[in-house]
Structure formats: C-alpha cells, structure tokens
Scaffold this active site. Structure first.
Site, mmCIF file in Angstrom:
data_model
loop_
_atom_site.group_PDB
_atom_site.id
_atom_site.type_symbol
_atom_site.label_atom_id
_atom_site.label_comp_id
_atom_site.label_asym_id
_atom_site.label_seq_id
_atom_site.Cartn_x
_atom_site.Cartn_y
_atom_site.Cartn_z
ATOM 1 N N GLY A 84 0.831 -1.199 0.000
ATOM 2 C CA GLY A 84 0.000 0.000 0.000
ATOM 3 C C GLY A 84 0.863 1.245 0.000
ATOM 4 O O GLY A 84 2.065 1.182 -0.286
ATOM 5 N N ASP B 121 6.576 10.379 14.964
ATOM 6 C CA ASP B 121 6.034 11.390 15.874
ATOM 7 C C ASP B 121 7.019 12.537 16.095
ATOM 8 O O ASP B 121 6.633 13.710 16.096
ATOM 9 C CB ASP B 121 5.661 10.744 17.214
ATOM 10 C CG ASP B 121 4.510 9.751 17.077
ATOM 11 O OD1 ASP B 121 3.674 9.949 16.170
ATOM 12 O OD2 ASP B 121 4.451 8.792 17.860
ATOM 13 N N ARG C 228 7.102 14.823 13.015
ATOM 14 C CA ARG C 228 5.988 15.776 12.986
ATOM 15 C C ARG C 228 6.244 16.925 13.955
ATOM 16 O O ARG C 228 6.052 18.102 13.619
ATOM 17 C CB ARG C 228 4.688 15.047 13.332
ATOM 18 C CG ARG C 228 4.202 14.138 12.203
ATOM 19 C CD ARG C 228 3.054 13.232 12.631
ATOM 20 N NE ARG C 228 2.534 12.480 11.476
ATOM 21 C CZ ARG C 228 1.808 11.384 11.569
ATOM 22 N NH1 ARG C 228 1.499 10.878 12.759
ATOM 23 N NH2 ARG C 228 1.378 10.769 10.472
#
Length: 310
Positions: free
Chosen positions: A9, A148, A151
């Site tokens: 994906g 994390d 970001r």
C-alpha cells in the site's frame, strides 16, 4: 543485503522506494496479498533507477514468502488503514490476525531477520509480532517515535522559521494521543527549545503532534504514507549499515522506567543487532506520570488482544 516490505500500500511502497533510492540494500522484496499490486509498484520503482541513479533491485510478489527467504530486515505494514472517525483500537482484531499470519511466514523463511512493525494500532501490533515470532525483544520493534518526532520537529521548524535539520527531539510512550513529548530534551542547534519559543506556542505544537495522524486522516480520508514510509526506511538503514543511531522505538520494556511487559516508545541505540541498548532518561515526576498514563492506555489495548486469543 536483502530487505522485505510486507504490504504494498502507500506506506509499504513509499518505504520500498526510499530504500531503493538510498541504496540501503541490494534487493528489496515487496509483498502484497492483492494480485499484481506489489509486482507493479516494484517494477515502477525499478524503472526509476536509471533516472535517479541507483542499483537496488526491487521485486514484487503476491503472497510468495519463499521469495523473501534470507531477508536481513522485514518491515510489516500490512493491515487496514484508519478511516475517519475510527480509532486505532478499532483496528485491533483484523490487523492482529494479519500481523500474526505475516510474522509466522516471515520467520519461517527468514529466522534471523529483524522485524519492524508499522501496522496499527502500533504498540499492540508490535506485541503481536513479538509473540508470534518468538524472537528476542531486541529483534522485534515498532516504528512510531521517529514519525512522531518528525511531525513535532516539522511543526517547530515552521513556528521558529528554522531548518528542521537543526531540531532534535525525543518523544516517548504509546503511538497516539497519549504519547509523551519531552520539551526538556528538545533542542534547536543545541539550544533548548524553551529559550526560543513561548510556552503557550510550544504546548500548542505538542498537542498538534499528539493528534498528528488524525489531522492527516481528516484531510485525506486515510492515513499518512510519505513520512511513515520514510521513517521505517530510516530504521532499516540504521540496522543494515550498523549506524548506532539513537531513535525513539517501540519495544517491550523489561524493567526500564519501572515498567514491565508493556510495549512503549523509548530512546534506543539501533544497529546491526537491532535494539542494541535501551536508553533510560532521568525523567522528572511530571514526565513519569505522563509515561505511566501512556502505559496504562497501551495495556488496555494489549488486554483486548489477549481476550481475542490472537
């Protein structure tokens, strides 16, 4: 060196693309359950090699785990993506079954492989992969902390109008709303971030980081893929090249931070043997309280998995 990425994906394909582009391994095998998807994406990445000038061969297969034999590192991205209004916990039953099946097939063909889990809910899927693989905790880990912190650092770079290259940070705990950012360990070019930004602005960035995945789901209707795929590739690189990088990684804790039998993000040293050292920071009372809250949340979801008997 050989790396397998399970799940073709968006996240898996991005990871495979970064691995190839950076020539981290000689061969990257992309595996998917859907006929032709892995083959097509791997072929597309390989046809880009003459343009971007890399030698890594990318090969796609449909459910043929024999082709993954001898992999040094395996990245598991398989599972359902999160949809709007869906919590990570909602994914647990279906994704646990997928991760269990994938892990067992990977270990059967590559018993020495180091496994990196990206599937959600991350902390509990790492638990699933660990118990299914029967490998040491140092060889089964989850990718969350790098994403994390990326970001967090990106938001800080924007707010401070500085290069994200110069921002270093540590986040701990579970992957989700109970993650534990640590401003005390955040620096900009070596300068403590608290000297460069107001407390209110910093707290707003921390809160945005905690729901960073959800923000993207609301915008796009599905989970992110560029940053997660790149984060997983960075972990692979640290292992394959024995870089001894210090990253926040999800691992089973065995007494560190006073926590046992729980999978949480903590800073570690990553090298050729996987997690070569768990770094124990001297957390203050407030930070420890936040880490315990995060632990409690992860244990709740681990208990759901155990009740399902996966």
């Amino acid at each position: 060196m050989k790396v397998t990425v399970v799940g073709a994906g968006n996240v898996g394909a991005t990871c495979a693309d970064v691995l190839a582009y950076r020539e981290i391994a000689n061969e990257v095998i992309l595996v998917d359950i859907k006929e032709g998807v892995a083959e097509g994406k791997a072929l597309d990445i390989w046809q880009k090699a003459p343009i971007n000038l890399y030698d890594t061969r990318t090969v796609g297969v449909t459910n043929d785990y024999a082709r993954t034999a001898g992999s040094d590192v395996v990245v598991i991205t398989s599972g359902l993506p999160r949809k709007p209004g869906m919590s990570r916990d909602d994914l647990i039953e279906t994704n646990a079954g997928i991760v269990k099946s994938v892990t067992e097939q990977i270990v059967a063909h590559s018993p020495e492989a180091i496994i990196i889990v990206v599937s959600n809910p991350l902390d509990v899927m790492t638990y699933q992969a660990h118990i299914s693989s029967k490998l040491p905790r140092t060889k089964v880990m989850g990718m969350a902390g790098i994403l994390d912190t990326a970001r967090y650092r990106a938001f800080l770079a924007e707010a401070l109008d500085v290069s994200p290259k110069d921002i270093q940070a540590v986040l701990m705990g579970g992957h989700g709303d109970t993650m534990v950012p640590l401003p005390r360990y955040t620096t900009v070019g070596g300068i403590p971030v608290t000297e460069l930004i107001d407390a209110d602005k910093l707290n707003a960035i921390i809160e945005r980081t905690k729901v960073g995945g959800g923000e993207l789901v609301k915008l796009m209707g599905t989970s992110a893929w560029y940053a997660p795929g790149s984060a997983a590739a960075q972990m692979v690189e640290a292992i394959i090249r024995d870089q001894k990088r210090v990253f926040p990684v999800c691992i089973k804790l065995e007494g560190e931070y006073g926590i046992d039998d729980c999978y949480l993000g903590v800073p570690v040293v990553l090298g050729k043997n996987g997690v070569e050292k768990v770094i124990e920071l001297d957390l203050n009372e407030e930070e420890m309280a936040l880490l315990r809250t995060s632990r409690d949340h992860v244990i709740e979801v681990m208990n759901v998995l155990e009740k399902l008997g996966k």
